[in-house]
Design a protein around this motif. Structure first.
Motif, short mmCIF file in Angstrom:
data_model
loop_
_atom_site.label_atom_id
_atom_site.label_comp_id
_atom_site.label_asym_id
_atom_site.label_seq_id
_atom_site.Cartn_x
_atom_site.Cartn_y
_atom_site.Cartn_z
N SER B 238 0.87 -1.27 0.07
CA SER B 238 -0.10 0.08 0.01
C SER B 238 0.73 1.19 -0.03
O SER B 238 0.93 1.79 1.07
CB SER B 238 -0.97 0.02 1.22
N PRO B 239 1.33 1.59 -1.26
CA PRO B 239 2.27 2.84 -1.30
C PRO B 239 1.24 3.97 -0.97
O PRO B 239 0.06 3.94 -1.24
CB PRO B 239 2.70 2.78 -2.70
N ARG B 240 1.90 5.01 -0.52
CA ARG B 240 1.20 6.31 -0.09
C ARG B 240 0.99 7.40 -1.26
O ARG B 240 0.05 8.16 -1.30
CB ARG B 240 1.87 7.06 1.10
N LYS B 241 1.77 7.07 -2.25
CA LYS B 241 1.61 8.39 -3.35
C LYS B 241 1.31 7.37 -4.59
O LYS B 241 1.76 6.14 -4.90
CB LYS B 241 3.30 8.65 -3.65
N LYS B 242 0.30 8.05 -5.33
CA LYS B 242 0.03 7.72 -6.61
C LYS B 242 0.87 7.20 -7.68
O LYS B 242 0.78 6.19 -8.21
CB LYS B 242 -1.14 8.70 -6.95
N GLU B 243 1.82 8.20 -7.76
CA GLU B 243 3.04 7.97 -8.77
C GLU B 243 3.55 6.82 -8.43
O GLU B 243 3.96 6.08 -9.37
CB GLU B 243 3.80 9.12 -8.40
N THR B 244 3.84 6.32 -7.18
CA THR B 244 4.64 5.08 -6.89
C THR B 244 3.55 3.79 -7.02
O THR B 244 4.07 2.90 -7.88
CB THR B 244 4.67 4.84 -5.39
N GLU B 245 2.44 3.85 -6.89
CA GLU B 245 1.48 2.88 -6.99
C GLU B 245 1.32 2.60 -8.80
O GLU B 245 1.39 1.60 -9.19
CB GLU B 245 -0.15 3.47 -6.59
N ASP B 246 1.13 4.01 -9.45
CA ASP B 246 1.05 3.78 -10.86
C ASP B 246 2.22 2.98 -11.39
O ASP B 246 2.16 2.18 -12.32
CB ASP B 246 1.06 5.03 -11.60
N TYR B 247 3.57 3.45 -10.95
CA TYR B 247 4.77 2.76 -11.42
C TYR B 247 4.83 1.30 -11.19
O TYR B 247 4.88 0.28 -11.94
CB TYR B 247 5.84 3.45 -10.88
N ILE B 248 4.46 0.86 -9.98
CA ILE B 248 4.84 -0.35 -9.59
C ILE B 248 3.87 -1.36 -10.20
O ILE B 248 4.05 -2.47 -10.18
CB ILE B 248 4.90 -0.66 -8.09
N THR B 249 2.68 -0.84 -10.46
CA THR B 249 1.45 -1.57 -10.93
C THR B 249 1.57 -1.58 -12.46
O THR B 249 0.71 -2.29 -13.26
CB THR B 249 0.12 -1.46 -10.40
N GLY B 250 2.42 -0.82 -12.93
CA GLY B 250 2.59 -0.78 -14.54
C GLY B 250 1.62 0.10 -15.42
O GLY B 250 1.38 -0.22 -16.17
N ARG B 251 0.87 0.89 -14.50
CA ARG B 251 -0.08 1.83 -15.04
C ARG B 251 0.72 3.27 -15.62
O ARG B 251 -0.02 4.09 -15.83
CB ARG B 251 -1.05 2.22 -14.28
N PHE B 252 1.95 3.07 -15.90
CA PHE B 252 2.69 4.20 -16.28
C PHE B 252 2.54 4.51 -17.71
O PHE B 252 3.24 3.75 -18.40
CB PHE B 252 4.08 4.38 -15.75
N GLY B 253 2.51 5.83 -18.13
CA GLY B 253 3.03 6.31 -19.37
C GLY B 253 2.15 5.57 -20.48
O GLY B 253 2.25 4.46 -20.49
#
Ligand SMILES: Nc1ncnc2c1ncn2[C@@H]1O[C@H](COP(=O)(O)OP(=O)(O)OP(=O)(O)O)[C@@H](O)[C@H]1O
Ligand SMILES: [Mg+2]
Lengths: 223, 253
Positions: B238-253
């Motif tokens: 449960s990361p606190r930051k949305k950017e972290t969550e997006d990155y580690i779940t592969g929802r980036f860019g």
């Protein structure tokens, strides 16, 4: 654009939603069958339980596969774990509705007792809790989920009162002992259903916040 | 943080010429734990790692601002002996880089350049280091053959042996397993578990699962900024930051 995992998660979500809807419908029918002492409807509920069990197996399989193959993390991981927990809770609820239906079939052969309507109220409360828990789970809405947890205390109180009432009744009305015992059983089932609805609400909090509120009924800080 | 801080990074800015690539990094690296640095390509992980033993000093035109305090001393203070610093803070690179020498000489290298002559001491340290790197069993009967004859995974463990031979306190690893197959990777990961009993380890990895498996703490970098730093368990559940969550779940860019 959705990633492969997101796509799979959407499908998992659909499955759990389907299962939740079936259980909710089964509970509605159960209360109906009880209030009308409708043995045919009760029979239908018992027969329908298989369709709920079937979904539990499918959800379990899907979750296992996603955990093994996709190595999900963060909210994906929490959602999958939440679905596994919810499907177990839903399956038990399905069993409980079948149990109430079974008791209803027996009761339907004899005259009704004065506290039936109170039992029905209890059933309605547990149904409201289930509806809200499902809503909270899929939103996900942690505040609504917390409300469900609080409603559980309410049902527990109601349960104690009804049990007391039935026991007092049994002292005076020995011919109604068998029916009374069945009613105690039904009250217990509805109480269980509210507990399980509470579990689903707890899973909703876990999914949205990553925290465990089991046994606290409040948002706690991360330990 | 509940652990002793080995390195404290304070307000670190880093520039290649005019180009700023690290922005105001504040981070405490816990002693004898594994800290993973993750983030998209180009976010500055390697640059940050190289700041920790002043490896960047070799690049012309760089500018560093802020402090990196190792055991109470700022490593960028004037008068810091960089050679000493680098033997205290060792490094293992992405591609195994053994020297074209024997297996033994690769591990003994650190002692040779220090001018240490004591043969028994060197023999003992080479053996211990190869053991630590989990390579002893595989090479003990061919210590004098060329290191270049080892497989990629063995070469990487040899480089780890070389790094630990001089008894550093901190071990920096930049994608140490990215060129290895799953079994060699697993060996390196198991090795990291062992090594953290004695060393403070900072590892850059693009493999999320690897970070999740080996690291006690994880730092997520994005475009030169430290977005989130927490226990690995928290980052991946449960990361606190949305950017972290997006990155580690592969929802980036
Ligand atoms: N020697 C150099 N000279 C100039 N710019 C550099 C140099 N090395 C890296 N950079 C730049 O600094 C930024 C950060 O690079 P760095 O290698 O630290 O990123 P990274 O996070 O390690 O990326 P990767 O995951 O691809 O290894 C990039 O924009 C890169 O182009
Ligand atoms: Mg790099």
């Amino acid at each position: 654009m959705y990633t492969h995992l997101q796509q799979e998660i959407l499908e998992l979500r659909d499955l759990v939603l389907k299962m939740a809807t079936r259980v909710k419908d089964a509970l509605g029918m159960t209360i109906d069958a009880f209030s009308k002492m409708d043995a045919n409807l009760a029979q239908e509920i018992i027969a329908g339980d298989d369709r709920i069990n079937e979904l539990e197996v499918r959800i379990d399989k899907t979750c296992l596969k996603l955990l093994a193959l996709e190595a999900p993390v963060a909210k994906d991981l929490r959602f999958i774990i939440g679905c596994m927990r919810a499907s177990i809770d839903l399956e038990r609820m399905g069993d409980e509705t079948a149990n109430v239906a079974q008791a209803t079939i027996v009761l339907s052969l004899k005259p009704i007792l004065p506290f039936y309507s109170r039992l029905e109220t209890m059933g309605q409360r547990s149904k409201t809790m289930l509806e809200k828990a499902i809503e909270a789970f899929f939103a996900p809405d942690p505040d609504l989920a917390l409300n469900v947890c609080k409603m559980d205390c309410n049902v527990n109180e109601l349960y104690s009162k009804i049990i007391k009432e039935i026991i007092e009744y049994m002292y005076n009305e020995t011919p109604a002992i068998e029916r009374s015992v069945y009613c105690i059983n039904i009250a217990r089932r509805f109480e269980r259903i509210s507990d399980l609805a509470t579990n689903i609400a707890e899973s909703a909090v876990f999914i949205s916040r990553g925290i465990n509120i089991k046994h606290y009924c409040q948002f706690d800080n991360r330990s | 943080m509940e652990h002793k801080k080995k390195i404290q990074v304070k307000d670190l800015d880093f520039f290649y010429g005019e180009n700023q690539v690290l922005y105001n990094i504040n981070l405490d690296i816990p002693e004898k734990k594994v800290t993973a640095l993750i983030g998209p390509s180009g976010c500055g992980k390697s640059t940050f790692l190289r700041c920790l033993n002043r490896m960047n000093d070799l690049i012309p035109g760089i500018k560093v601002r802020g402090k990196i305090i190792l055991d109470g001393q700022d490593i960028y203070d004037t008068g810091v002996d960089v050679v000493k610093l680098r033997s205290k803070v060792g490094m293992v690179f992405q591609k195994p880089n053994p020297f074209p020498k024997s297996i033994f000489e690769n591990v003994a290298y650190g002692f040779r350049i220090k001018g240490i002559k004591d043969k028994d001491f060197i023999d003992e340290r080479v053996k211990t280091s190869l053991r630590m790197a989990g390579l002893w069993e595989e090479v003990h009967d061919r210590l004098s053959s060329s290191a270049l004859g080892l497989s990629g995974g063995q070469q990487q463990r040899l480089c780890i042996a070389r790094a630990v031979a001089v008894e550093p306190e901190v071990l920096l690893m930049d994608e140490p397993a990215s060129a290895l197959d799953p079994i060699a990777t697993k060996k390196i990961e198991e090795l990291i578990y062992e090594l953290k009993k004695e060393f403070t380890i900072v590892i850059v990895t693009h493999n999320m699962q690897q970070a999740a498996r080996v690291a006690d703490y994880t730092a997520f970098f994005l475009m030169g900024k430290l977005i989130e730093f927490d226990k690995t368990e928290n980052i991946f559940t449960s990361p606190r930051k949305k950017e972290t969550e997006d990155y580690i779940t592969g929802r980036f860019g």
